[in-house]
Motif scaffolding. Structure first.
Motif, short mmCIF file in Angstrom:
data_model
loop_
_atom_site.label_atom_id
_atom_site.label_comp_id
_atom_site.label_asym_id
_atom_site.label_seq_id
_atom_site.Cartn_x
_atom_site.Cartn_y
_atom_site.Cartn_z
N ILE A 248 -12.96 60.93 111.76
CA ILE A 248 -14.14 60.07 111.95
C ILE A 248 -13.73 58.61 112.01
N ALA A 249 -12.82 58.20 111.13
CA ALA A 249 -12.39 56.80 111.13
C ALA A 249 -11.70 56.42 112.44
N LEU A 250 -10.86 57.30 112.95
CA LEU A 250 -10.17 57.01 114.21
C LEU A 250 -11.15 56.96 115.38
N CYS A 251 -12.16 57.83 115.35
CA CYS A 251 -13.18 57.78 116.39
C CYS A 251 -13.98 56.48 116.33
N LEU A 252 -14.31 56.04 115.12
CA LEU A 252 -15.01 54.76 114.97
C LEU A 252 -14.15 53.61 115.46
N LYS A 309 -12.66 59.83 125.90
CA LYS A 309 -12.06 61.17 125.89
C LYS A 309 -11.73 61.61 124.47
N TYR A 310 -11.11 60.70 123.73
CA TYR A 310 -10.70 61.04 122.37
C TYR A 310 -11.91 61.33 121.50
N VAL A 311 -12.94 60.48 121.59
CA VAL A 311 -14.13 60.65 120.76
C VAL A 311 -14.82 61.98 121.07
N ARG A 312 -14.96 62.28 122.36
CA ARG A 312 -15.60 63.55 122.74
C ARG A 312 -14.80 64.74 122.19
N SER A 313 -13.51 64.70 122.40
CA SER A 313 -12.66 65.82 122.00
C SER A 313 -12.57 65.96 120.49
N ALA A 314 -12.29 64.85 119.80
CA ALA A 314 -12.06 64.89 118.36
C ALA A 314 -13.34 65.26 117.59
N LEU A 315 -14.45 64.59 117.93
CA LEU A 315 -15.70 64.89 117.22
C LEU A 315 -16.21 66.29 117.56
N ALA A 317 -14.37 68.96 118.25
CA ALA A 317 -13.58 69.93 117.50
C ALA A 317 -13.93 69.88 116.01
N LEU A 318 -14.22 68.68 115.50
CA LEU A 318 -14.48 68.52 114.08
C LEU A 318 -15.85 69.07 113.68
N PHE A 319 -16.89 68.70 114.44
CA PHE A 319 -18.26 69.08 114.08
C PHE A 319 -18.66 70.45 114.62
N GLY A 320 -17.90 70.95 115.58
CA GLY A 320 -18.24 72.24 116.17
C GLY A 320 -19.29 72.15 117.26
N SER A 321 -19.65 70.94 117.66
CA SER A 321 -20.59 70.74 118.78
C SER A 321 -20.24 69.41 119.45
N LYS A 322 -20.46 69.33 120.75
CA LYS A 322 -20.08 68.13 121.49
C LYS A 322 -20.96 66.94 121.09
N PRO A 323 -20.34 65.78 120.94
CA PRO A 323 -21.16 64.58 120.63
C PRO A 323 -21.94 64.14 121.87
N GLU A 324 -23.06 63.54 121.61
CA GLU A 324 -23.86 62.97 122.71
C GLU A 324 -23.47 61.50 122.86
N PHE A 327 -24.66 55.97 127.78
CA PHE A 327 -24.45 54.57 128.16
C PHE A 327 -25.82 53.98 128.54
N GLU A 328 -26.64 53.65 127.54
CA GLU A 328 -27.95 53.07 127.80
C GLU A 328 -27.79 51.60 128.16
N ARG A 329 -28.77 51.05 128.86
CA ARG A 329 -28.68 49.66 129.33
C ARG A 329 -28.54 48.70 128.17
N GLN A 330 -29.24 48.97 127.07
CA GLN A 330 -29.19 48.04 125.93
C GLN A 330 -27.99 48.24 125.02
N GLY A 331 -27.26 49.30 125.27
CA GLY A 331 -26.06 49.51 124.45
C GLY A 331 -25.66 50.98 124.37
N LEU A 332 -24.40 51.20 124.16
CA LEU A 332 -23.88 52.57 124.07
C LEU A 332 -24.38 53.25 122.81
N ARG A 333 -24.69 54.54 122.92
CA ARG A 333 -25.07 55.34 121.77
C ARG A 333 -24.17 56.57 121.69
N CYS A 334 -23.79 56.92 120.47
CA CYS A 334 -23.02 58.13 120.24
C CYS A 334 -23.61 58.85 119.02
N HIS A 335 -23.86 60.13 119.18
CA HIS A 335 -24.45 60.88 118.07
C HIS A 335 -23.84 62.28 118.02
#
Length: 344
Positions: A248-252, A309-315, A317-324, A327-335
């Motif tokens: 999680i820290a490396l993804c952040l 790529k790293y965030v998608r792959s790492a999170l 594999a870790l959480f067991g489901s792909k992160p969302e 790229f919204e106009r007001q700012g990137l969101r990751c969940h």
């Protein structure tokens, strides 16, 4: 076989005597001193007694038959390197000590032999047995220390391999995304520094778990200097595994790097909100979100960079489901969300 003695760090004593009077007498006064003791009249199953691993063996002169000597010899030969079972031999005053000593040393090479002449004062025998029980305890403590050192070396070796694998992966993916040598050096150094900070935070936590809030705080601290809180982090204090905390820290860090280059943190008034929560579902889940605001207008990139790529792959594999990642106009969101038990 009779048993006596309560719970104790000290081992127990096996008394081998062919005559009930001798066996009962020795066992009785050892029990008076709270020394656990089993005694055999030799007609019992000696091999079974020895298989229970006595700490000290007391054997009388009359018990030194060829079959008994052979059985004890087999038991001693099967001992691990750390084990040296003390054997107290009680001899008659007229016994040929030198000949018996020589014979036993040949039959039990390397054995810890102690010879006493009967009659022997009870206090002398008890002191001798207690001293050798302490010797036996020290042997086991040395064994435990050696086993723990081996475990620590194996664990260290495993973790070093994991770190080197992470460094190799980071380098390869950074190299593919870099257009110049200077860019490669800067990005790779930054990621190694982040990896170092994460491992420091996880190490300082101790044990196999780490506080997620503490690890995230260390990760975002460099971007909240001079009284500014560019990255706000909040959520319940939950303990997760070392692997989870590190990933999680490396993804952040990757999301932060992207925000500094292209997103909210590239602007003076831009900020990021990092929030995590635990659901009340059964089983509970952990939800982690990254939301940028106040930065330039965002457009989705034409190609996916290393960080994404790293965030998608790492999170994933870790959480067991792909992160969302949006790229919204007001700012990137990751969940991302996943079972809490999976992250512990």
């Amino acid at each position: 076989m009779n048993e006596a003695g309560g719970e104790s760090e000290l081992d127990w004593v096996l008394v081998l005597a062919p005559f009930r009077k001798d066996a009962d007498y020795i066992a009785a006064f050892l029990r008076e001193q709270d020394i656990a003791v089993n005694h055999s009249l030799i007609g019992d199953d000696l091999a079974n007694h020895l298989s229970l691993s006595p700490g000290v063996i007391v054997i009388t002169h009359e018990a030194l038959s060829a079959s008994i000597i052979a059985a004890i010899g087999e038991h001693l030969a099967a001992q691990p390197d750390w084990s040296e079972v003390p054997i107290l031999v009680l001899l008659e005053r007229a016994a040929p000590l030198d000949r018996i000593r020589e014979h036993l040393h040949r039959s039990w090479p390397g054995a810890r032999l102690l010879f006493h002449t009967r009659p022997i004062a009870r206090l002398e025998l008890v002191n001798s047995i207690q001293t050798n029980l302490l010797v036996r305890l020290r042997q086991k403590q040395v064994r435990d220390a050696i086993e723990r050192e081996v475990e620590l070396r194996l664990e260290l070796n495993h973790r070093i391999k994991n770190i080197l694998a992470s460094v190799t992966s980071i380098f390869q993916m950074t190299r593919r995304g870099a257009s110049t040598v200077d860019e490669l050096a800067e990005d790779f150094t930054s990621r190694l520094h982040a990896l170092s900070n994460v491992h420091t935070a996880v190490f300082e936590a101790g044990g196999e778990e780490a506080s997620l809030s503490s690890v995230i705080a260390v990760t975002v601290a460099p971007y909240n200097s001079d009284g500014l809180s560019r990255i706000k982090a909040h959520g319940p204090d939950v303990f997760v595994s070392r692997t989870t905390a590190t990933t999680i820290a490396l993804c952040l860090h990757e999301l932060t790097t992207n925000a500094i280059k292209y997103g909210a943190l590239s602007q003076k008034d831009g900020s990021v909100d990092v929030a995590w929560s635990i659901s009340e579902h059964d089983p509970p889940t952990l939800s982690l979100g990254w939301v940028e605001s106040g930065g330039p207008e965002v457009t989705e990139p034409t190609r996916q960079g290393y960080g994404t790529k790293y965030v998608r792959s790492a999170l994933g594999a870790l959480f067991g489901s792909k992160p969302e990642i949006v790229f919204e106009r007001q700012g990137l969101r990751c969940h991302v969300v996943g079972p809490l038990e999976r992250l512990k």
